[in-house]
Structure formats: structure tokens, C-alpha cells
Design an enzyme around this catalytic site. Structure first.
Site, PDB file in Angstrom:
ATOM      1  N   TYR A  99       0.757  -1.169  -0.012  1.00  0.00           N
ATOM      2  CA  TYR A  99      -0.011   0.045  -0.018  1.00  0.00           C
ATOM      3  C   TYR A  99       0.941   1.193  -0.123  1.00  0.00           C
ATOM      4  O   TYR A  99       0.772   1.985   0.854  1.00  0.00           O
ATOM      5  CB  TYR A  99      -1.027   0.135   1.213  1.00  0.00           C
ATOM      6  CG  TYR A  99      -2.304   0.725   0.838  1.00  0.00           C
ATOM      7  CD1 TYR A  99      -3.278   0.244   0.136  1.00  0.00           C
ATOM      8  CD2 TYR A  99      -2.450   2.027   1.344  1.00  0.00           C
ATOM      9  CE1 TYR A  99      -4.430   0.657  -0.277  1.00  0.00           C
ATOM     10  CE2 TYR A  99      -3.806   2.399   1.177  1.00  0.00           C
ATOM     11  CZ  TYR A  99      -4.612   2.011   0.250  1.00  0.00           C
ATOM     12  OH  TYR A  99      -5.761   2.676   0.073  1.00  0.00           O
ATOM     13  N   GLY A 132       5.919   8.237   1.492  1.00  0.00           N
ATOM     14  CA  GLY A 132       7.229   7.970   2.297  1.00  0.00           C
ATOM     15  C   GLY A 132       7.861   6.520   2.027  1.00  0.00           C
ATOM     16  O   GLY A 132       9.138   6.681   2.075  1.00  0.00           O
ATOM     17  N   HIS A 133       7.246   5.645   1.287  1.00  0.00           N
ATOM     18  CA  HIS A 133       7.722   4.306   0.734  1.00  0.00           C
ATOM     19  C   HIS A 133       8.613   5.029  -0.472  1.00  0.00           C
ATOM     20  O   HIS A 133       9.707   4.502  -0.683  1.00  0.00           O
ATOM     21  CB  HIS A 133       6.874   3.351   0.620  1.00  0.00           C
ATOM     22  CG  HIS A 133       6.195   2.753   1.391  1.00  0.00           C
ATOM     23  ND1 HIS A 133       4.766   2.935   1.582  1.00  0.00           N
ATOM     24  CD2 HIS A 133       6.489   2.231   2.437  1.00  0.00           C
ATOM     25  CE1 HIS A 133       4.345   2.312   2.664  1.00  0.00           C
ATOM     26  NE2 HIS A 133       5.508   1.608   3.206  1.00  0.00           N
ATOM     27  N   SER A 176       0.850   7.617   6.036  1.00  0.00           N
ATOM     28  CA  SER A 176       0.900   6.302   6.578  1.00  0.00           C
ATOM     29  C   SER A 176      -0.183   5.586   6.054  1.00  0.00           C
ATOM     30  O   SER A 176      -1.115   6.311   5.655  1.00  0.00           O
ATOM     31  CB  SER A 176       0.566   6.357   8.318  1.00  0.00           C
ATOM     32  OG  SER A 176       0.083   5.251   8.490  1.00  0.00           O
TER      33      SER A 176
END
Ligand code: PAF
Length: 288
Positions: free
Chosen positions: A32, A36-37, A185
């Protein structure tokens, strides 16, 4: 970009890249994917010949009452994001291939885990280090990338790498935030409208605490009390914890005279959010 689901195939590829002298950057995730990733993928892409992204929602790190079943998943979207970020391999194992039978051996974290999220999630970091040890043994990465939002996870992985002598560089990447300061998040999609309005106050409360230190507050208990009052008035959630500890050791302190982490977790109806700030005794931000 290649999608690999088979552990042996991944191991063979990694070993052949290492034999060719290539560096491997590894970004472990539960999917998902969000900005951030992407920040982790970008850092890994810049610094390595090969980048491997793992997507695996690890049942071992979820407690019985936790959100394993409602953890958001979107394979198609993740594939697209990985492609855009020039990932070489997505490792996408099934639960059965990672855990074909109950493990006979699991790792147990004996320091840095009984505070912050570890306290509210007993066994969580045991599950995290166990899956990471497996993934490290499959991938043999040169460097592994983690976001500062999960600062306790970084402290625990730092211990895993040092205590077990993995020849892996641990790279930490600053938390990516929404415009209003809320840390990105995968769980943010589970917030109701009013909760979403209150959630950015978590970071504001932590920054308020850091500023109090900048202005001379040195007493841990006083500081935590003031932040709690601030957050209780504004966040629309139930505070799980607000803690101030030494970092990365995560030991309790009374006087703020070293690098510390000020961290909070807040329960909402369908999500639990965490955030932190790491700063020195003068209140100057040092990480993230
Ligand atoms: O941070 C996460 O997404 C997970 O804890 C990790 C590191 C991928 C291990 O399952």
C-alpha cells in the site's frame, strides 16, 4: 522490473548480483505504497546498482486484536509505484512460502522493545526482526532503508544488524508528511473526517515539546504532562502513549541531557497513528 514470488529464485538472483560485485539496496515494506515508501525507494535507487522492494504483510508482527485483516492492500497500485521508482525486483511472497509451517525458532528482542509501540504491541518487534532476518538471508542487501516515522523500528533494526553482525548499512530517511504535517501512513485512509482534522496535532504537540526544551525545559515528566494536555484538547483520538526516552537506546531518563526521542501514539476508531521527533539537549532536531 521483475516480480518474484519464489524464495529460491530470489536467493539465486541476489547471489549472482553479489558475485558480479553489484550493490543491492533493499526496501522492506508491507505494501500500500505511499510517498513515505517512495522516499525510501528513491534513496535506494540513488545509492545502489540493484534495488529490491519486498511487499509482505507479515502476520507474525500483528497481535490477535490488531488490524492484520483490515491492513490495506493494493497490488496493482504498488506495482505501478514500484515501476515509476525504477525498482528492479518486487519480492512478493505468500504467507505459506514465508511460513510453510510454524517456525521452530523465533527471534526475541530483549532491549529497546518494551517501551513506546513495543509496550502496547507485545511481540510486535519479535515478529519484525524475525521476518527481517529471513529477508536479509534471502536478499543479502548492501543497504537497507527505513523511514524515521518508525523510529523505534530503526532502533531495533540497528540492534539486529549490530548484534547479529549483518554486513548491512542501515539508512534512515526523514518522515514524509502531508501539507498539514500529518506523517504519511498506509493507515491514514482509515481515519474519519473529524479524526483526519485532528491528526496533524500529533506532530504539532511533539514540536511544541521540542520547543519547550529549546526554551529551557529539562524535566521529562513536566514536558510529557504539557504535551499530553495539548494533545488531549486537540487530537480527537485517545492517547496510547507520549514518551520521552534516550535515542537510540530507548532508556527512560529524568533530565534531558542527551539525544532523545519524543514520541506519541494515538488511537482513532479504525486506526492507530504514531509520530516522533528526535532532538538533542538543546531542543535541536537531530534526525528525520
Ligand atoms: O515497517 C514495515 O512495514 C514492517 O515492519 C517491515 C519492516 C516491512 C517488516 O515486516
Amino acid at each position: 522490473m521483475e516480480i518474484i514470488t519464489n524464495i529460491k529464485q530470489l536467493q539465486q538472483k541476489s547471489i549472482s548480483w553479489i558475485r558480479q560485485g553489484k550493490s543491492i539496496g533493499f526496501v522492506p515494506t508491507m505494501g500500500y505504497l505511499h510517498e513515505g515508501h517512495e522516499a525510501l525507494m528513491k534513496a535506494a535507487r540513488q545509492e545502489n546498482d540493484i534495488v529490491i522492494l519486498s511487499i509482505f504483510v507479515n502476520p507474525l508482527q500483528f497481535g490477535e486484536s490488531e488490524d492484520l485483516n483490515s491492513y490495506p492492500r493494493d497490488e496493482e497500485h504498488d506495482r505501478k509505484v514500484a515501476e515509476e521508482n525504477e525498482i528492479d525486483v518486487i519480492f512478493f511472497p505468500s504467507v505459506d512460502s514465508m511460513y510453510p509451517k510454524p517456525l521452530s525458532l523465533e527471534l526475541s528482542v530483549v532491549r529497546r522493545a518494551d517501551v513506546l509501540c513495543g509496550k502496547s504491541r507485545p511481540g510486535h518487534f519479535d515478529g519484525v526482526v524475525t521476518v527481517l532476518a529471513k529477508l536479509f538471508n534471502m536478499i543479502h542487501p548492501t543497504s537497507v532503508y527505513f523511514g524515521m516515522k518508525d523510529a523505534q523500528q530503526i532502533a531495533v533494526v540497528d540492534a539486529l544488524i549490530k548484534d547479529f553482525n549483518y554486513p548491512i548499512n542501515l539508512t534512515t530517511v526523514p518522515t514524509v508528511r502531508e501539507k498539514d504535517g500529518l506523517a504519511k501512513s498506509s493507515r491514514n485512509v482509515n481515519l474519519f473526517d473529524q479524526e483526519r482534522i485532528g491528526a496533524p496535532f500529533i506532530q504539532q504537540a511533539l514540536q511544541y515539546g521540542r520547543q519547550l526544551v529549546e526554551n529551557g525545559e529539562k524535566n521529562q515528566a513536566e514536558l510529557v504532562k504539557k504535551i499530553r494536555q495539548f494533545l488531549e484538547n486537540k487530537s480527537h483520538g485517545n492517547i496510547d502513549y507520549i514518551e520521552l526516552l534516550s535515542y537510540p537506546e530507548l532508556e527512560p531518563i529524568e533530565l534531558i541531557d542527551q539525544q532523545v526521542i519524543l514520541a506519541a501514539a494515538v488511537f482513532y476508531q479504525k486506526a492507530r497513528l504514531i509520530d516522533n521527533v528526535v532532538f538533542n539537549e538543546k531542543g535541536e532536531k537531530t534526525l528525520g
